[in-house]
Scaffold this motif. Structure first.
Motif: not given
Length: 202
Positions: A160-170
């Motif tokens: 959710n965070g990476h694909l939909f909310l545009d958050m990096t792994f960091d």
């Protein structure tokens, strides 16, 4: 020339387009943690706007969609998301992220079904890949959106965070208090699990 696998194409389309993620979301998260209602409101708006951009990015990958007005579909997703989010009791920030992304996926699926996001077969000048490939991507996208519900919560929050909310792994490693390598590993585990589920559902 071999065509790309529809599952890989869909995941690539969902990936963030900015190397630094949302950029400001980490600061917004930190500010919201202070409990200030204004800061929490800013984070709420930023998440909804980011999800709206994700909807636009997903739809833009299907150039021959039969939707006459893509902005109308995106607005439909956004409005539905706002209503659903307004009706939920949010326990904490992680619950907020999970709830927003879940409602986003449901809203996208509702709009796809309602508006029949089909591929127009008679615009060959625009199509770089075969009609069957684009049709397969549509089907896989909807399967991915559906099957995400079946993932373990620890994996689902990373996707959710990476694909939909545009958050990096960091950003994800800091948000969920896990090592950076664990965030990467959980994402890869989630993608492989989705790949298997989608292949079984096709």
């Amino acid at each position: 020339m071999p065509q790309p696998n529809p599952f890989d194409s869909v995941i690539d389309q969902l990936r963030p387009v900015r190397e630094t993620g949302c950029g400001s979301i980490t600061l917004l998260i930190q500010n919201a943690g202070s409990g200030d209602p204004d800061h929490q409101e800013q984070l709420w708006k930023a998440v909804l706007i980011t999800l709206r951009e994700t909807a636009a990015r997903v739809l833009a990958t299907f150039p021959n969609s039969s939707i006459e007005n893509p902005d109308e579909l995106i607005s439909g997703v956004y409005e539905k998301l706002q209503v659903r989010m307004g009706n939920d009791e949010i326990a904490d920030r992680h619950h907020f992220f999970a709830t927003a992304c879940t409602h986003f996926r449901w809203a996208m699926l509702d709009e796809f079904k309602k508006r029949r996001v089909d591929i127009m077969p008679d615009v060959p000048d625009v199509v770089e890949l075969s009609e069957d490939h684009y049709a397969a991507e549509h089907e896989v996208l909807q399967l991915v959106m559906t099957e995400l519900d079946s993932l373990d919560e620890s994996l689902q929050c990373i996707v959710n965070g990476h694909l939909f909310l545009d958050m990096t792994f960091d950003e994800l490693s800091r948000e969920y208090g896990i090592p950076l390598s664990t965030a990467h590993d959980r994402f890869q585990s989630a993608i492989e699990s989705l790949r298997q589920r989608v292949s079984q559902g096709e």
